[in-house]
Design a protein around this motif. Sequence first.
Motif, PDB file in Angstrom:
ATOM      1  N   ALA A 261       0.838  -1.202   0.000  1.00 50.77           N
ATOM      2  CA  ALA A 261       0.000   0.000   0.000  1.00 50.77           C
ATOM      3  C   ALA A 261       0.873   1.252   0.000  1.00 50.77           C
ATOM      4  O   ALA A 261       2.002   1.252   0.502  1.00 50.77           O
ATOM      5  N   ILE A 262       0.343   2.318  -0.570  1.00 47.09           N
ATOM      6  CA  ILE A 262       1.059   3.595  -0.586  1.00 47.09           C
ATOM      7  C   ILE A 262       0.470   4.586   0.410  1.00 47.09           C
ATOM      8  O   ILE A 262       1.064   5.635   0.654  1.00 47.09           O
ATOM      9  N   ALA A 263      -0.699   4.265   0.977  1.00 44.60           N
ATOM     10  CA  ALA A 263      -1.369   5.200   1.879  1.00 44.60           C
ATOM     11  C   ALA A 263      -1.880   4.457   3.105  1.00 44.60           C
ATOM     12  O   ALA A 263      -2.070   3.240   3.090  1.00 44.60           O
ATOM     13  N   VAL A 264      -2.103   5.209   4.166  1.00 45.73           N
ATOM     14  CA  VAL A 264      -2.648   4.681   5.413  1.00 45.73           C
ATOM     15  C   VAL A 264      -4.085   5.153   5.550  1.00 45.73           C
ATOM     16  O   VAL A 264      -4.373   6.346   5.423  1.00 45.73           O
ATOM     17  N   GLU A 265      -4.963   4.188   5.807  1.00 47.57           N
ATOM     18  CA  GLU A 265      -6.360   4.512   6.085  1.00 47.57           C
ATOM     19  C   GLU A 265      -6.799   3.843   7.384  1.00 47.57           C
ATOM     20  O   GLU A 265      -7.070   4.517   8.372  1.00 47.57           O
ATOM     21  N   ASP A 266      -6.895   2.511   7.378  1.00 53.72           N
ATOM     22  CA  ASP A 266      -7.270   1.761   8.577  1.00 53.72           C
ATOM     23  C   ASP A 266      -6.143   0.886   9.104  1.00 53.72           C
ATOM     24  O   ASP A 266      -6.225   0.408  10.231  1.00 53.72           O
ATOM     25  N   VAL A 267      -5.127   0.650   8.296  1.00 50.80           N
ATOM     26  CA  VAL A 267      -4.006  -0.211   8.682  1.00 50.80           C
ATOM     27  C   VAL A 267      -2.760   0.654   8.797  1.00 50.80           C
ATOM     28  O   VAL A 267      -2.378   1.342   7.838  1.00 50.80           O
ATOM     29  N   TYR A 268      -2.126   0.613   9.961  1.00 49.17           N
ATOM     30  CA  TYR A 268      -0.973   1.478  10.203  1.00 49.17           C
ATOM     31  C   TYR A 268       0.274   0.926   9.526  1.00 49.17           C
ATOM     32  O   TYR A 268       0.521  -0.284   9.518  1.00 49.17           O
ATOM     33  N   MET A 269       1.042   1.817   8.939  1.00 48.30           N
ATOM     34  CA  MET A 269       2.360   1.498   8.412  1.00 48.30           C
ATOM     35  C   MET A 269       3.245   2.722   8.606  1.00 48.30           C
ATOM     36  O   MET A 269       2.773   3.863   8.578  1.00 48.30           O
ATOM     37  N   GLU A 270       4.515   2.477   8.842  1.00 50.96           N
ATOM     38  CA  GLU A 270       5.436   3.568   9.125  1.00 50.96           C
ATOM     39  C   GLU A 270       5.847   4.281   7.841  1.00 50.96           C
ATOM     40  O   GLU A 270       6.113   3.651   6.825  1.00 50.96           O
ATOM     41  N   ARG A 271       5.863   5.600   7.920  1.00 48.78           N
ATOM     42  CA  ARG A 271       6.354   6.481   6.862  1.00 48.78           C
ATOM     43  C   ARG A 271       5.747   6.138   5.502  1.00 48.78           C
ATOM     44  O   ARG A 271       6.456   5.798   4.551  1.00 48.78           O
ATOM     45  N   PRO A 272       4.425   6.207   5.378  1.00 51.83           N
ATOM     46  CA  PRO A 272       3.799   5.932   4.084  1.00 51.83           C
ATOM     47  C   PRO A 272       3.961   7.114   3.136  1.00 51.83           C
ATOM     48  O   PRO A 272       4.446   8.188   3.508  1.00 51.83           O
ATOM     49  N   MET A 273       3.510   6.914   1.912  1.00 53.46           N
ATOM     50  CA  MET A 273       3.541   8.000   0.944  1.00 53.46           C
ATOM     51  C   MET A 273       2.499   9.062   1.272  1.00 53.46           C
ATOM     52  O   MET A 273       2.700  10.248   1.003  1.00 53.46           O
ATOM     53  N   GLY A 274       1.384   8.646   1.859  1.00 55.09           N
ATOM     54  CA  GLY A 274       0.339   9.600   2.196  1.00 55.09           C
ATOM     55  C   GLY A 274      -0.691   8.989   3.118  1.00 55.09           C
ATOM     56  O   GLY A 274      -0.587   7.829   3.540  1.00 55.09           O
ATOM     57  N   TYR A 275      -1.714   9.776   3.431  1.00 57.12           N
ATOM     58  CA  TYR A 275      -2.779   9.360   4.339  1.00 57.12           C
ATOM     59  C   TYR A 275      -4.128   9.703   3.724  1.00 57.12           C
ATOM     60  O   TYR A 275      -4.268  10.703   3.001  1.00 57.12           O
TER      61      TYR A 275
END
Length: 384
Positions: A261-275
């Motif tokens: 994924a490139i973005a965070v919505e409901d699942v957390y990931m460190e330092r994504p491309m966007g939100y």
Amino acid sequence: MSGFNTSGVLSVAPARMLVPILLILMWYLGRLHSQYEPIVTSKVSSRLEEARKMIPSVKLDWPIPLAKDPRAAFNSSKLALLIEARPLPHLPPLILHMMAVIPPDWRFLFIGSNESIIGVSRAYSIKHQQVIGKLDLVELPPPWSIASKEDVFRLLTDSRFYDEFLTDVEWILKYEHDSILCANSETSVDDGLGWDWTGAARMGDGHFSGYGGLSLRRVSVIKRVLSFQARFNDSEPEDEWFGKRLWVLPGAKVASRFDDAIAVEDVYMERPMGYHIREGGGSLDKSVWGDAARRKEIFEYCPELSMIMDMKLERQRCPDDDGNGDREMADVQVTTAVLGEGDDAKALPNDAESAVLPPQPPPLPQPWKVSVTTFGSPLRTGID
């Protein structure tokens, strides 16, 4: 005319005498020209050469003429798309921020209503981007509509939209009013062009990571799906509808794991491309935003989130807020009214656990007190 006069002398007309004189003169001048031509030519050439040496050397660097269509300076196959009918005040800064983060060869398209286009086009920076051909503001003609989410879903699942309005586009970065790219991201949008569809992951669905209002899509794959599939009106959202079909489409490269994924919505990931913050934070997922330390880390990494989120200041917290969105229960003294004889109400204390009310507004300012002082002199008034 010539002839003999009465005295017998031959007379000649002046005109006939002038012709041979002119012929002799022309012959003489021709002889002079042939004699002096080399001398005159050498003299003039030497003078011109001397004058040419006295002229300073000047190099003119003419600017390259602009193309007739300024949009030709950008890559027509890459398009960042925003569709919004509401005249939201943060749309101009959001568009300009995305222009600063997305690689410079991308073009931008804003599809809106008459009201939202007027609100966006008022900004001077937006007008400049229109002049240089980087941004287009478009109001779709009837029967196209973007008045509701369902209208947008129908628009994005109609092959005529891509054929008529996005003719040369191959990649679409679709973002919404509640999604944003982070300037601190180490990855670029161009790094995701290897995917046919990628976006945000959702908990409970490990097969498709292309949800949300921030997703990167390949138009040729979308057209493949729409060539043999049609979405029913008033059914599931367009990203879910595409996801179910892209997952089984032969040869399609679709993000299917949380790490893709490139973005965070409901699942957390460190330092994504966007939100993607759905509705500006109206329904935040506690697994991502519930912890105060994690929120601080997110905002330090992507401070641009304050542009799209409905936020409040720290001093506006309730006194019993634990910092994680929960409120601590406290023992407070409340009073209850008890009816007595004669319907007289008597207030009694009650030591019971009760919900704490939110902070009340400060008390109104007290009126000024006027003092009167006499010193055996005329009356004087002052303000304490």
